[in-house]
Design a protein around this motif. Structure first.
Motif, PDB file in Angstrom:
ATOM      1  N   LEU A   1       1.116  -0.673  -0.241  1.00  0.00           N
ATOM      2  CA  LEU A   1       0.104   0.357   0.230  1.00  0.00           C
ATOM      3  C   LEU A   1       0.448   1.224  -0.050  1.00  0.00           C
ATOM      4  CD1 LEU A   1      -2.911  -0.852   2.355  1.00  0.00           C
ATOM      5  CD2 LEU A   1      -3.006  -1.024  -0.235  1.00  0.00           C
ATOM      6  N   GLU A   2       2.049   1.453   0.245  1.00  0.00           N
ATOM      7  CA  GLU A   2       2.603   2.489   0.550  1.00  0.00           C
ATOM      8  C   GLU A   2       3.074   3.096  -0.355  1.00  0.00           C
ATOM      9  OE1 GLU A   2       5.351   1.329   4.024  1.00  0.00           O
ATOM     10  OE2 GLU A   2       3.766   2.178   5.518  1.00  0.00           O
ATOM     11  N   ALA A   3       4.362   1.389  -1.252  1.00  0.00           N
ATOM     12  CA  ALA A   3       4.486   1.906  -3.243  1.00  0.00           C
ATOM     13  C   ALA A   3       3.350   1.859  -3.493  1.00  0.00           C
ATOM     14  CB  ALA A   3       4.888   0.125  -3.200  1.00  0.00           C
ATOM     15  N   LEU A   4       1.717   1.605  -3.191  1.00  0.00           N
ATOM     16  CA  LEU A   4       1.615   2.230  -4.409  1.00  0.00           C
ATOM     17  C   LEU A   4       0.780   3.139  -4.517  1.00  0.00           C
ATOM     18  CD1 LEU A   4      -0.848   0.923  -6.277  1.00  0.00           C
ATOM     19  CD2 LEU A   4      -3.021   0.821  -3.841  1.00  0.00           C
TER      20      LEU A   4
ATOM     21  N   ALA B   1       3.317   0.804 -13.402  1.00  0.00           N
ATOM     22  CA  ALA B   1       2.159   1.246 -14.058  1.00  0.00           C
ATOM     23  C   ALA B   1       1.437   0.250 -13.284  1.00  0.00           C
ATOM     24  CB  ALA B   1       2.764   1.885 -15.570  1.00  0.00           C
ATOM     25  N   VAL B   2       2.613  -0.740 -13.190  1.00  0.00           N
ATOM     26  CA  VAL B   2       1.701  -2.514 -13.277  1.00  0.00           C
ATOM     27  C   VAL B   2       1.197  -2.444 -11.310  1.00  0.00           C
ATOM     28  CG1 VAL B   2       2.339  -4.947 -12.499  1.00  0.00           C
ATOM     29  CG2 VAL B   2       3.730  -3.928 -14.467  1.00  0.00           C
ATOM     30  N   LEU B   3       2.136  -2.275 -10.526  1.00  0.00           N
ATOM     31  CA  LEU B   3       1.476  -1.976  -9.986  1.00  0.00           C
ATOM     32  C   LEU B   3      -0.061  -1.074  -9.217  1.00  0.00           C
ATOM     33  CD1 LEU B   3       1.741  -2.782  -6.360  1.00  0.00           C
ATOM     34  CD2 LEU B   3       2.889  -0.934  -5.991  1.00  0.00           C
ATOM     35  N   ARG B   4       0.243   0.099  -9.922  1.00  0.00           N
ATOM     36  CA  ARG B   4      -1.311   0.777 -10.253  1.00  0.00           C
ATOM     37  C   ARG B   4      -2.191   0.142 -10.753  1.00  0.00           C
ATOM     38  NH1 ARG B   4       0.626   7.228 -10.184  1.00  0.00           N
ATOM     39  NH2 ARG B   4       2.013   7.256  -8.873  1.00  0.00           N
ATOM     40  N   ALA B   5      -1.687  -0.525 -11.787  1.00  0.00           N
ATOM     41  CA  ALA B   5      -3.078  -1.804 -12.236  1.00  0.00           C
ATOM     42  C   ALA B   5      -3.584  -2.656 -11.400  1.00  0.00           C
ATOM     43  CB  ALA B   5      -2.432  -2.251 -13.931  1.00  0.00           C
TER      44      ALA B   5
ATOM     45  N   GLU C   1      -4.683  -1.764  -8.640  1.00  0.00           N
ATOM     46  CA  GLU C   1      -4.393  -0.747  -6.952  1.00  0.00           C
ATOM     47  C   GLU C   1      -6.479  -1.771  -6.797  1.00  0.00           C
ATOM     48  OE1 GLU C   1      -5.878   3.179  -5.221  1.00  0.00           O
ATOM     49  OE2 GLU C   1      -5.265   2.699  -7.458  1.00  0.00           O
ATOM     50  N   HIS C   2      -6.859  -1.944  -7.147  1.00  0.00           N
ATOM     51  CA  HIS C   2      -8.374  -3.106  -6.876  1.00  0.00           C
ATOM     52  C   HIS C   2      -7.386  -4.291  -5.805  1.00  0.00           C
ATOM     53  CE1 HIS C   2     -12.431  -3.843  -6.927  1.00  0.00           C
ATOM     54  NE2 HIS C   2     -12.042  -5.465  -7.109  1.00  0.00           N
ATOM     55  N   TRP C   3      -7.356  -5.265  -6.723  1.00  0.00           N
ATOM     56  CA  TRP C   3      -6.993  -6.565  -6.187  1.00  0.00           C
ATOM     57  C   TRP C   3      -6.467  -5.988  -4.886  1.00  0.00           C
ATOM     58  CZ3 TRP C   3     -10.246  -9.814  -7.183  1.00  0.00           C
ATOM     59  CH2 TRP C   3     -10.162  -9.820  -8.957  1.00  0.00           C
ATOM     60  N   THR C   4      -4.648  -5.666  -4.693  1.00  0.00           N
ATOM     61  CA  THR C   4      -4.236  -4.816  -3.845  1.00  0.00           C
ATOM     62  C   THR C   4      -5.082  -4.523  -2.738  1.00  0.00           C
ATOM     63  OG1 THR C   4      -2.111  -4.615  -4.894  1.00  0.00           O
ATOM     64  CG2 THR C   4      -1.676  -3.684  -2.833  1.00  0.00           C
ATOM     65  N   CYS C   5      -6.112  -3.874  -2.878  1.00  0.00           N
ATOM     66  CA  CYS C   5      -6.709  -3.258  -2.267  1.00  0.00           C
ATOM     67  C   CYS C   5      -7.810  -4.226  -1.218  1.00  0.00           C
ATOM     68  CB  CYS C   5      -7.431  -1.951  -2.566  1.00  0.00           C
ATOM     69  SG  CYS C   5      -6.409  -0.636  -2.355  1.00  0.00           S
ATOM     70  N   ARG C   6      -8.251  -5.371  -2.657  1.00  0.00           N
ATOM     71  CA  ARG C   6      -9.559  -6.581  -2.027  1.00  0.00           C
ATOM     72  C   ARG C   6      -8.508  -6.811  -1.071  1.00  0.00           C
ATOM     73  NH1 ARG C   6     -12.633 -10.288  -5.252  1.00  0.00           N
ATOM     74  NH2 ARG C   6     -13.583 -10.503  -4.044  1.00  0.00           N
ATOM     75  N   LEU C   7      -7.373  -7.293  -1.286  1.00  0.00           N
ATOM     76  CA  LEU C   7      -6.572  -8.383  -0.534  1.00  0.00           C
ATOM     77  C   LEU C   7      -6.100  -7.870   0.787  1.00  0.00           C
ATOM     78  CD1 LEU C   7      -4.807 -11.113  -0.411  1.00  0.00           C
ATOM     79  CD2 LEU C   7      -2.980  -9.230  -1.409  1.00  0.00           C
ATOM     80  N   VAL C   8      -5.690  -6.269   1.065  1.00  0.00           N
ATOM     81  CA  VAL C   8      -5.637  -6.057   2.214  1.00  0.00           C
ATOM     82  C   VAL C   8      -6.892  -6.178   3.063  1.00  0.00           C
ATOM     83  CG1 VAL C   8      -4.692  -3.563   3.172  1.00  0.00           C
ATOM     84  CG2 VAL C   8      -3.276  -4.690   1.986  1.00  0.00           C
ATOM     85  N   ARG C   9      -8.115  -5.379   2.192  1.00  0.00           N
ATOM     86  CA  ARG C   9      -9.613  -5.228   3.223  1.00  0.00           C
ATOM     87  C   ARG C   9      -9.933  -7.193   3.334  1.00  0.00           C
ATOM     88  NH1 ARG C   9     -12.412  -3.010  -0.224  1.00  0.00           N
ATOM     89  NH2 ARG C   9     -12.781  -5.230  -1.572  1.00  0.00           N
ATOM     90  N   ARG C  10      -9.382  -7.940   3.550  1.00  0.00           N
ATOM     91  CA  ARG C  10      -9.539  -9.025   3.652  1.00  0.00           C
ATOM     92  C   ARG C  10      -9.051  -9.669   4.827  1.00  0.00           C
ATOM     93  NH1 ARG C  10     -13.142 -12.945   0.193  1.00  0.00           N
ATOM     94  NH2 ARG C  10     -13.697 -10.985  -1.162  1.00  0.00           N
TER      95      ARG C  10
END
Length: 116
Positions: free
Chosen positions: A4-7, A14-18, A20-29
């Motif tokens: 998240l800090e890197a995001l 750009a790959v990490l920004r692409a 973002e949705h899945w990263t946030c979903r993973l963190v939320r879970r």
């Protein structure tokens, strides 16, 4: 949390920004899992300060607000210190108590308050 800090870094790839949705979903879970183990507060505070609200397990109004809690604790302490000499207006203590409860977040998290 490092993802998240890197995001949020201005030079995030750009790959990490692409992702973002899945990263946030993973963190939320993962926070849901930490919550069941009575942990996860540090992660929630970090997410709110980074501004990635889609990574929160609930909408932010339903979560614990440590900064607001500390401020209200100081205000309530000042009001109570002045109590014998100066009586606050009617309803002040009730209002401060409700605000303090609100800053503590919801006791039970529910799925219908989770971001999409």
């Amino acid at each position: 949390m490092r993802l998240l800090e890197a995001l949020k870094a201005p030079d995030a790839p750009a790959v990490l920004r692409a992702m973002e949705h899945w990263t946030c979903r993973l963190v939320r879970r993962s926070i849901w899992v930490l919550r069941r183990a009575r942990r996860g507060l540090h992660e929630i505070v970090l997410i709110e300060r980074l501004g990635l609200h889609t990574a929160l397990p609930q909408y932010s109004f339903a979560l614990y607000q440590p900064d607001l809690s500390a401020l209200l604790r100081r205000v309530i302490g000042r009001v109570l210190q002045r109590m014998p000499e100066e009586v606050p207006p009617p309803g002040t203590l009730t209002m401060l108590g409700r605000l303090f409860a609100l800053a503590g977040g919801r006791r039970v998290w529910s799925g219908h308050l989770a971001p999409p």
